[in-house]
Scaffold this motif. Structure first.
Motif, PDB file in Angstrom:
ATOM      1  N   ASN A  38     205.111  99.341   7.666  1.00  0.00           N
ATOM      2  CA  ASN A  38     204.314  98.230   7.131  1.00  0.00           C
ATOM      3  C   ASN A  38     204.674  96.950   7.863  1.00  0.00           C
ATOM      4  N   GLY A  39     203.633  96.190   8.213  1.00  0.00           N
ATOM      5  CA  GLY A  39     203.866  94.910   8.878  1.00  0.00           C
ATOM      6  C   GLY A  39     204.132  95.023  10.369  1.00  0.00           C
ATOM      7  N   ALA A  40     203.955  96.223  10.937  1.00  0.00           N
ATOM      8  CA  ALA A  40     204.262  96.419  12.368  1.00  0.00           C
ATOM      9  C   ALA A  40     203.230  95.767  13.288  1.00  0.00           C
ATOM     10  N   GLY A  41     202.035  95.463  12.746  1.00  0.00           N
ATOM     11  CA  GLY A  41     201.019  94.806  13.576  1.00  0.00           C
ATOM     12  C   GLY A  41     199.780  95.649  13.834  1.00  0.00           C
ATOM     13  N   LYS A  42     199.653  96.780  13.153  1.00  0.00           N
ATOM     14  CA  LYS A  42     198.550  97.715  13.424  1.00  0.00           C
ATOM     15  C   LYS A  42     197.180  97.093  13.085  1.00  0.00           C
ATOM     16  N   THR A  43     197.080  96.537  11.876  1.00  0.00           N
ATOM     17  CA  THR A  43     195.790  95.938  11.490  1.00  0.00           C
ATOM     18  C   THR A  43     195.501  94.702  12.337  1.00  0.00           C
ATOM     19  N   THR A  44     196.528  93.961  12.684  1.00  0.00           N
ATOM     20  CA  THR A  44     196.330  92.792  13.558  1.00  0.00           C
ATOM     21  C   THR A  44     195.723  93.238  14.887  1.00  0.00           C
ATOM     22  N   GLN A  85     190.784  98.770   5.849  1.00  0.00           N
ATOM     23  CA  GLN A  85     191.827  99.344   4.999  1.00  0.00           C
ATOM     24  C   GLN A  85     191.371  99.346   3.531  1.00  0.00           C
ATOM     25  N   HIS A 206     198.968 106.188   7.874  1.00  0.00           N
ATOM     26  CA  HIS A 206     200.359 106.425   7.471  1.00  0.00           C
ATOM     27  C   HIS A 206     200.628 107.899   7.172  1.00  0.00           C
TER      28      HIS A 206
HETATM   29  N1  LIG Z   1     196.449  86.442   8.156  1.00  0.00           N
HETATM   30  C1  LIG Z   1     197.770  86.481   8.298  1.00  0.00           C
HETATM   31  N2  LIG Z   1     198.511  85.353   8.176  1.00  0.00           N
HETATM   32  C2  LIG Z   1     199.851  85.380   8.339  1.00  0.00           C
HETATM   33  N3  LIG Z   1     200.568  86.489   8.605  1.00  0.00           N
HETATM   34  C3  LIG Z   1     199.883  87.646   8.721  1.00  0.00           C
HETATM   35  C4  LIG Z   1     198.469  87.707   8.576  1.00  0.00           C
HETATM   36  N4  LIG Z   1     198.063  88.991   8.744  1.00  0.00           N
HETATM   37  C5  LIG Z   1     199.183  89.702   8.984  1.00  0.00           C
HETATM   38  N5  LIG Z   1     200.272  88.895   8.970  1.00  0.00           N
HETATM   39  C6  LIG Z   1     201.643  89.303   9.236  1.00  0.00           C
HETATM   40  O1  LIG Z   1     201.651  89.906  10.535  1.00  0.00           O
HETATM   41  C7  LIG Z   1     202.501  91.043  10.543  1.00  0.00           C
HETATM   42  C8  LIG Z   1     201.681  92.270  10.935  1.00  0.00           C
HETATM   43  O2  LIG Z   1     200.786  92.568   9.873  1.00  0.00           O
HETATM   44  P1  LIG Z   1     199.717  93.759   9.953  1.00  0.00           P
HETATM   45  O3  LIG Z   1     198.882  93.671   8.735  1.00  0.00           O
HETATM   46  O4  LIG Z   1     199.052  93.744  11.262  1.00  0.00           O
HETATM   47  O5  LIG Z   1     200.680  95.025   9.858  1.00  0.00           O
HETATM   48  P2  LIG Z   1     200.303  96.559   9.646  1.00  0.00           P
HETATM   49  O6  LIG Z   1     201.090  97.306  10.659  1.00  0.00           O
HETATM   50  O7  LIG Z   1     198.835  96.729   9.662  1.00  0.00           O
HETATM   51  O8  LIG Z   1     200.884  96.838   8.197  1.00  0.00           O
HETATM   52  P3  LIG Z   1     200.400  97.855   7.028  1.00  0.00           P
HETATM   53  O9  LIG Z   1     200.804  99.230   7.500  1.00  0.00           O
HETATM   54  O10 LIG Z   1     201.174  97.416   5.843  1.00  0.00           O
HETATM   55  O11 LIG Z   1     198.910  97.691   6.892  1.00  0.00           O
HETATM   56  C9  LIG Z   1     203.112  91.144   9.154  1.00  0.00           C
HETATM   57  O12 LIG Z   1     204.378  90.517   9.185  1.00  0.00           O
HETATM   58  C10 LIG Z   1     202.138  90.378   8.286  1.00  0.00           C
HETATM   59  O13 LIG Z   1     202.785  89.826   7.174  1.00  0.00           O
END
Ligand SMILES: Nc1ncnc2c1ncn2[C@@H]1O[C@H](COP(=O)(O)OP(=O)(O)OP(=O)(O)O)[C@@H](O)[C@H]1O
Length: 250
Positions: A38-44, A85, A206
């Motif tokens: 979680n939070g690794a950056g995948k959705t970003t 998601q 996941h």
């Molecule tokens: N809009 C935003 N504003 C500030 N921080 C953000 C934002 N979106 C994501 N983050 C932060 O960026 C980092 C990556 O988040 P992201 O959602 O890309 O992770 P993820 O791998 O998709 O996680 P998950 O498996 O929980 O969906 C995290 O630390 C998150 O808190």
């Protein structure tokens, strides 16, 4: 050159570096998995590919063309489709209308004159919507409200709606989340069927059983960095991936 090339991409939210110089190349016809804690950056990364965010540094190429400065609707028109998601259906519309909404303004290749279809070309739109509902196994439920569908069915409807735009690359964000085992089996079958239609798939997921079974290649993110990339067997045995994500006994 790959269908999608992510070249040294970083993204920052304020001081937080959500992605740190990530590079990836996805070939046409692949099912490519993106995993990590979680939070690794995948959705970003998904949001960067689909144009919702712009990279702080680096570039994204689709079919050899830079897309990182394009608006989301332009990227979608070039052939990048996605699901989210959290399910984003029109709950009070019927199943078939949810698919038709996805088709608005889309060119249907089989259309004799190949013009972009508005709401006018009713018969072709209906035919295409029915084809897609057959593909995802929801044809029988076409007249039901989207909100009345079981969870796994709603996720499949989202996929049908994304396919309505005729993407050549489909981004699926945690499609198996909340699904039971039977629904996951159906999803794996569907992902394979979509690839067989010639659509390349990038999948964030996941559920390791789903990822390991459907993906040709997998990349692993951890704290915004790519820590591994390879086929399912090499990823499952990668010491760093086991330590940061899979855990021992995975
Ligand atoms: N809009 C935003 N504003 C500030 N921080 C953000 C934002 N979106 C994501 N983050 C932060 O960026 C980092 C990556 O988040 P992201 O959602 O890309 O992770 P993820 O791998 O998709 O996680 P998950 O498996 O929980 O969906 C995290 O630390 C998150 O808190």
């Amino acid at each position: 050159m790959g269908l999608l090339k992510i070249d040294n991409v970083s993204h920052e939210f304020g001081g937080l570096r959500a992605l740190d110089r990530v590079s990836l190349a996805i070939e046409k016809g692949e099912i490519f998995g993106l995993i990590g804690p979680n939070g690794a950056g995948k959705t970003t990364l998904f949001n960067l590919i689909s144009g919702i965010y712009k990279p702080t540094e680096g570039q994204v190429f689709f079919k050899g063309r830079p897309i990182h400065n394009l608006a989301p609707h332009k990227i979608s028109r070039l052939g990048v489709g996605r699901t989210f998601q959290n399910i984003r259906l029109f709950k009070k519309l019927s199943v078939v209308d949810n698919v038709k909404v996805g088709m608005h303004g889309v060119i249907i290749p089989e259309a004799a004159d190949s013009k972009a279809l508005g709401w006018g070309n009713k018969r072709k739109i209906e035919q295409r919507a029915d084809e897609l509902l057959n593909l995802v196994g929801l044809y029988e439920k076409r007249m039901e409200y989207a909100e009345s569908l079981a969870y796994g069915e709603q996720r499949r409807l989202e996929i049908a709606r994304a396919l309505a735009r005729n993407p050549c690359l489909l981004l699926l964000d945690e499609p198996a989340a909340g699904m039971n085992n039977r629904e996951k089996e159906e999803l794996m079958q569907l992902v394979g069927d979509i690839r067989d239609m010639g659509i390349t798939i990038l999948l964030v997921e996941h559920d390791m059983n789903v990822v390991m079974n459907v993906c040709d290649r997998i990349a692993v993110l951890d704290y915004g960095k790519k820590i591994a990339e390879g086929d399912p067997v090499s990823i499952r045995n990668d010491a760093r991936v086991i330590q940061s994500y899979l855990g021992v006994g995975a």
